[in-house]
Design an enzyme around this catalytic site. Sequence first.
Site, PDB file in Angstrom:
ATOM      1  N   HIS A  48     -19.692   5.855 -29.152  1.00 27.21           N
ATOM      2  CA  HIS A  48     -19.462   5.151 -27.893  1.00 27.21           C
ATOM      3  C   HIS A  48     -17.969   4.840 -27.805  1.00 27.21           C
ATOM      4  O   HIS A  48     -17.286   4.694 -28.826  1.00 27.21           O
ATOM      5  CB  HIS A  48     -20.251   3.848 -27.853  1.00 27.21           C
ATOM      6  CG  HIS A  48     -21.719   4.026 -27.693  1.00 27.21           C
ATOM      7  ND1 HIS A  48     -22.511   3.043 -27.154  1.00 27.21           N
ATOM      8  CD2 HIS A  48     -22.554   5.059 -27.985  1.00 27.21           C
ATOM      9  CE1 HIS A  48     -23.765   3.461 -27.130  1.00 27.21           C
ATOM     10  NE2 HIS A  48     -23.810   4.687 -27.637  1.00 27.21           N
ATOM     11  N   CYS A  69     -22.271  -1.844 -29.611  1.00 27.52           N
ATOM     12  CA  CYS A  69     -20.839  -2.034 -29.379  1.00 27.52           C
ATOM     13  C   CYS A  69     -20.451  -3.512 -29.401  1.00 27.52           C
ATOM     14  O   CYS A  69     -19.377  -3.867 -29.892  1.00 27.52           O
ATOM     15  CB  CYS A  69     -20.437  -1.373 -28.068  1.00 27.52           C
ATOM     16  SG  CYS A  69     -20.642   0.427 -28.134  1.00 27.52           S
ATOM     17  N   CYS A 129     -23.060  -2.276 -24.992  1.00 29.93           N
ATOM     18  CA  CYS A 129     -24.446  -2.288 -25.447  1.00 29.93           C
ATOM     19  C   CYS A 129     -24.525  -3.150 -26.713  1.00 29.93           C
ATOM     20  O   CYS A 129     -23.487  -3.589 -27.234  1.00 29.93           O
ATOM     21  CB  CYS A 129     -24.906  -0.854 -25.732  1.00 29.93           C
ATOM     22  SG  CYS A 129     -24.165  -0.131 -27.225  1.00 29.93           S
ATOM     23  N   GLU A 180     -16.321   2.180 -27.146  1.00 31.68           N
ATOM     24  CA  GLU A 180     -15.879   0.954 -27.817  1.00 31.68           C
ATOM     25  C   GLU A 180     -15.727   1.159 -29.320  1.00 31.68           C
ATOM     26  O   GLU A 180     -14.732   0.741 -29.915  1.00 31.68           O
ATOM     27  CB  GLU A 180     -16.885  -0.194 -27.580  1.00 31.68           C
ATOM     28  CG  GLU A 180     -17.074  -0.567 -26.132  1.00 31.68           C
ATOM     29  CD  GLU A 180     -18.252   0.140 -25.487  1.00 31.68           C
ATOM     30  OE1 GLU A 180     -18.935  -0.504 -24.664  1.00 31.68           O
ATOM     31  OE2 GLU A 180     -18.500   1.314 -25.785  1.00 31.68           O
TER      32      GLU A 180
END
Length: 156
Positions: free
Chosen positions: A55, A88, A85, A57
């Site tokens: 992801h 993250c 999410c 992040e």
Amino acid sequence: MQPMAVHGDLMQRALTVARGADVDIPIGAIVVDRAGSVIGAAHNEREVSGDPTAHAEVLALRQAAKEIGSWRLDECTLVVTMEPCPMCAGAAINARIASVIFGAYNDDYGAAGSAWDLLRDRRMHHRPDVIGGILAEECGRLVTDFMAAQRLPGVQ
């Protein structure tokens, strides 16, 4: 934390990073140090890398930690185009990020106030400052346009 006027500028930088995603959902993240310098920047790379943890992040946090030579990012700000999410949000907490600024809310998976509020949960050992909704419409439109383009014509 940076003054409110700076948040839009930082989010524009994260949007630029998000637009670099090719086959992945266009979410961008940057990590800025106390002076406002970008020390980490990434967009989603799950499809490209085959890595479920890739992801934006997580990748930006990894890059920032490598840049400063420490996993502790306690004087840094994470700026991301979509509400983080749970994975993250957990990564930001574990990195001791000072603040999280995000654009669009994510009612399905958001962990900064939408579906959950992991970043401000009193049970967590670290709670960063959180500011959401910065350039939310533009950030959200980037994702919804991408998702609409992925659907086959006539399929809903």
